[in-house]
Enzyme design. Structure first.
Site, PDB file in Angstrom:
ATOM      1  N   ARG A   1      41.623  39.740  43.791  1.00 32.98           N
ATOM      2  CA  ARG A   1      41.834  38.312  44.024  1.00 32.98           C
ATOM      3  C   ARG A   1      42.308  37.685  42.724  1.00 32.98           C
ATOM      4  O   ARG A   1      41.849  38.072  41.632  1.00 32.98           O
ATOM      5  CB  ARG A   1      40.524  37.614  44.446  1.00 32.98           C
ATOM      6  CG  ARG A   1      40.112  37.859  45.895  1.00 32.98           C
ATOM      7  CD  ARG A   1      41.064  37.178  46.879  1.00 32.98           C
ATOM      8  NE  ARG A   1      40.659  37.346  48.254  1.00 32.98           N
ATOM      9  CZ  ARG A   1      41.124  38.276  49.086  1.00 32.98           C
ATOM     10  NH1 ARG A   1      42.033  39.137  48.672  1.00 32.98           N
ATOM     11  NH2 ARG A   1      40.718  38.321  50.332  1.00 32.98           N
TER      12      ARG A   1
ATOM     13  N   HIS B   1      50.864  38.945  47.819  1.00 33.86           N
ATOM     14  CA  HIS B   1      49.593  39.259  48.505  1.00 33.86           C
ATOM     15  C   HIS B   1      49.854  40.079  49.783  1.00 33.86           C
ATOM     16  O   HIS B   1      49.540  39.631  50.893  1.00 33.86           O
ATOM     17  CB  HIS B   1      48.816  37.978  48.840  1.00 33.86           C
ATOM     18  CG  HIS B   1      47.362  38.241  49.122  1.00 33.86           C
ATOM     19  ND1 HIS B   1      46.384  37.291  48.884  1.00 33.86           N
ATOM     20  CD2 HIS B   1      46.720  39.327  49.623  1.00 33.86           C
ATOM     21  CE1 HIS B   1      45.207  37.789  49.226  1.00 33.86           C
ATOM     22  NE2 HIS B   1      45.378  39.024  49.692  1.00 33.86           N
TER      23      HIS B   1
ATOM     24  N   GLU C   1      47.528  30.824  45.214  1.00 33.34           N
ATOM     25  CA  GLU C   1      48.552  31.259  46.173  1.00 33.34           C
ATOM     26  C   GLU C   1      48.865  30.148  47.161  1.00 33.34           C
ATOM     27  O   GLU C   1      47.956  29.418  47.569  1.00 33.34           O
ATOM     28  CB  GLU C   1      48.037  32.498  46.918  1.00 33.34           C
ATOM     29  CG  GLU C   1      47.842  33.674  45.989  1.00 33.34           C
ATOM     30  CD  GLU C   1      47.176  34.860  46.659  1.00 33.34           C
ATOM     31  OE1 GLU C   1      47.054  34.863  47.894  1.00 33.34           O
ATOM     32  OE2 GLU C   1      46.783  35.780  45.952  1.00 33.34           O
TER      33      GLU C   1
HETATM   34  P1  NAP Z   1      33.829  46.738  48.662  1.00 33.16           P
HETATM   35  O1  NAP Z   1      33.831  48.089  49.312  1.00 33.16           O
HETATM   36  O2  NAP Z   1      32.756  45.762  49.014  1.00 33.16           O
HETATM   37  O3  NAP Z   1      33.843  46.985  47.090  1.00 33.16           O
HETATM   38  C1  NAP Z   1      33.617  45.991  46.159  1.00 33.16           C
HETATM   39  C2  NAP Z   1      33.270  46.649  44.825  1.00 33.16           C
HETATM   40  O4  NAP Z   1      33.197  45.622  43.835  1.00 33.16           O
HETATM   41  C3  NAP Z   1      31.935  47.378  44.830  1.00 33.16           C
HETATM   42  O5  NAP Z   1      32.060  48.570  44.103  1.00 33.16           O
HETATM   43  C4  NAP Z   1      30.997  46.428  44.087  1.00 33.16           C
HETATM   44  O6  NAP Z   1      29.985  47.176  43.451  1.00 33.16           O
HETATM   45  C5  NAP Z   1      31.985  45.792  43.100  1.00 33.16           C
HETATM   46  N1  NAP Z   1      31.544  44.488  42.614  1.00 33.16           N
HETATM   47  C6  NAP Z   1      31.168  43.405  43.316  1.00 33.16           C
HETATM   48  N2  NAP Z   1      30.831  42.402  42.493  1.00 33.16           N
HETATM   49  C7  NAP Z   1      30.969  42.887  41.237  1.00 33.16           C
HETATM   50  C8  NAP Z   1      30.749  42.340  39.938  1.00 33.16           C
HETATM   51  N3  NAP Z   1      30.300  41.085  39.777  1.00 33.16           N
HETATM   52  N4  NAP Z   1      31.008  43.102  38.863  1.00 33.16           N
HETATM   53  C9  NAP Z   1      31.447  44.386  39.014  1.00 33.16           C
HETATM   54  N5  NAP Z   1      31.676  44.958  40.206  1.00 33.16           N
HETATM   55  C10 NAP Z   1      31.437  44.210  41.305  1.00 33.16           C
HETATM   56  O7  NAP Z   1      35.183  45.964  48.940  1.00 33.16           O
HETATM   57  P2  NAP Z   1      36.637  46.592  49.213  1.00 33.16           P
HETATM   58  O8  NAP Z   1      36.825  46.805  50.668  1.00 33.16           O
HETATM   59  O9  NAP Z   1      36.861  47.706  48.268  1.00 33.16           O
HETATM   60  O10 NAP Z   1      37.539  45.318  48.812  1.00 33.16           O
HETATM   61  C11 NAP Z   1      37.508  44.831  47.487  1.00 33.16           C
HETATM   62  C12 NAP Z   1      38.276  43.527  47.382  1.00 33.16           C
HETATM   63  O11 NAP Z   1      39.668  43.776  47.481  1.00 33.16           O
HETATM   64  C13 NAP Z   1      38.024  42.528  48.538  1.00 33.16           C
HETATM   65  O12 NAP Z   1      36.856  41.762  48.307  1.00 33.16           O
HETATM   66  C14 NAP Z   1      39.269  41.682  48.534  1.00 33.16           C
HETATM   67  O13 NAP Z   1      39.085  40.523  47.748  1.00 33.16           O
HETATM   68  C15 NAP Z   1      40.314  42.568  47.876  1.00 33.16           C
HETATM   69  N6  NAP Z   1      41.383  42.904  48.843  1.00 33.16           N
HETATM   70  C16 NAP Z   1      42.664  42.573  48.555  1.00 33.16           C
HETATM   71  C17 NAP Z   1      43.672  42.870  49.454  1.00 33.16           C
HETATM   72  C18 NAP Z   1      45.103  42.546  49.171  1.00 33.16           C
HETATM   73  O14 NAP Z   1      45.877  42.365  50.109  1.00 33.16           O
HETATM   74  N7  NAP Z   1      45.516  42.500  47.929  1.00 33.16           N
HETATM   75  C19 NAP Z   1      43.377  43.484  50.670  1.00 33.16           C
HETATM   76  C20 NAP Z   1      42.055  43.824  50.919  1.00 33.16           C
HETATM   77  C21 NAP Z   1      41.057  43.533  49.995  1.00 33.16           C
HETATM   78  P3  NAP Z   1      28.556  46.522  43.065  1.00 33.16           P
HETATM   79  O15 NAP Z   1      28.068  45.808  44.283  1.00 33.16           O
HETATM   80  O16 NAP Z   1      27.733  47.686  42.642  1.00 33.16           O
HETATM   81  O17 NAP Z   1      28.839  45.610  41.927  1.00 33.16           O
END
Ligand code: NAP
Length: 309
Positions: A228, A275, A257
């Site tokens: 993000r 995005h 955005e």
């Molecule tokens: P996920 O499986 O929930 O993974 C999130 C990761 O971030 C976990 O490893 C979590 O570990 C870590 N995290 C959360 N808060 C943190 C913090 N304060 N400091 C360090 N690490 C932290 O989510 P995902 O499915 O991989 O998706 C991740 C993100 O990608 C989404 O939330 C979304 O914003 C973004 N995304 C972008 C697109 C795009 O089109 N560009 C598409 C899909 C998703 P811990 O809980 O251990 O900290």
């Protein structure tokens, strides 16, 4: 009035399952005039990764029961406001992981190998004397750091591991993986050549990539952000690019955005995407079906398939 649940699509996108959606629900679309007669009929909102749904937005719909996100990120939704009104929220985790990870790798390779500049050069008739074309930089044998090693972060690490010198990561909770762990982003940035952001946009991650982190990444370092825009202090990033504090950035997401500052659009050190991490025909179709399945489960009184709250 109709027997079908009434939903409001807050996103113009609903690829591959729009017919099914229309068959099962009465659908109003973003941009349509929602009259005082229609508003109380709306039971569900469908938002995307960019949608901002505040408590005030929810209050326009006194009978709103569910927000079904057409995205995995739900940072745009006021979850506390939803909880107060007992409004459920679902998202689309997992089904978009591979495409978003691919986008991170594509941004990284495109940036490192000057693909955009050299494509433009050929089209402009600039391929005359090959010796004059600047060399690019190797994308292999680098130290890679992934901030947020969840579904997407891990898929990125798995893709880059075979071509990299090392993989490190930072999360709040150490994971059971062989890669090196850092408990803060500044130390991770200092240890790597490539910093990939894959953590959610939260109050905790807001602006984490600041001047200090960019300085730690260093003049040969590159930043890749598919998470993000809120994770990055965009002014600090622009300054870091201008002053050569970092070498470049590959960005799919931005702080405001669809606005992208001139400091980025006019920089030759960045590769930009609007995005589109999950925006493939295949994934968007699967996501659309998952949104529908969550709505069907909800209106049938069954547990949500992929609940947020
Ligand atoms: P996920 O499986 O929930 O993974 C999130 C990761 O971030 C976990 O490893 C979590 O570990 C870590 N995290 C959360 N808060 C943190 C913090 N304060 N400091 C360090 N690490 C932290 O989510 P995902 O499915 O991989 O998706 C991740 C993100 O990608 C989404 O939330 C979304 O914003 C973004 N995304 C972008 C697109 C795009 O089109 N560009 C598409 C899909 C998703 P811990 O809980 O251990 O900290």
């Amino acid at each position: 009035m109709t027997d079908k649940p009434v939903i409001l699509l807050r996103t113009p996108l609903f690829y591959g399952a729009r017919d099914k959606l229309d068959a099962l629900f009465t659908v109003y679309e973003y941009g349509m005039k929602i009259t005082p007669e229609i508003a109380p009929q709306i039971k569900a909102l469908v938002g995307d990764g960019q949608a901002r749904i505040t408590a005030e937005d929810m209050d326009q719909f006194p009978n709103l029961e569910i927000i079904a996100q057409y995205a995995v990120g739900f940072d745009g939704i006021d979850l506390e406001g939803a909880k107060k009104r007992n409004i459920r929220v679902s998202n689309t985790p997992g089904v978009l992981t591979e495409d978003v990870a691919d986008m991170a790798v594509a941004l990284f390779l495109t940036l490192k190998r000057n693909i955009i500049q050299n494509d433009k050069l050929i089209r402009a008739g600039g391929w005359v004397n090959k010796e004059e074309i600047p060399l690019s930089h190797s994308a292999s044998n680098l130290d890679v750091g992934v901030f947020g090693l969840g579904r997407i972060g891990e898929a990125i690490a798995e893709r880059l591991a075979p071509m990299s010198k090392s993989i490190s990561y930072c999360t709040r909770h150490k994971k059971d993986v062989a890669w090196a762990y850092y408990d803060n982003i500044a130390d991770l940035a200092k240890a790597v050549d490539v910093l990939v952001l894959a953590a959610p946009g939260t109050a905790e991650t807001k602006g984490l990539v600041n001047k200090d982190v960019l300085e730690a990444l260093g003049s040969k370092g590159v930043l890749i952000n598919i998470a993000r825009g809120s994770l990055v202090d965009e002014d600090a990033l622009i300054e870091a690019l201008e002053k050569g504090i970092i070498a470049g950035a590959g960005l799919d997401v931005f702080a405001h955005e669809p606005k992208v500052p001139a400091g980025l659009t006019q920089s030759s050190k960045v590769v930009l995407q609007p995005h589109l991490g999950s925006a493939t025909v295949e994934t968007r179709t699967t996501m659309a079906h998952l949104v529908i399945d969550n709505l069907l489960a909800f209106f049938a009184g069954k547990p949500l398939i992929t609940p947020v709250i």
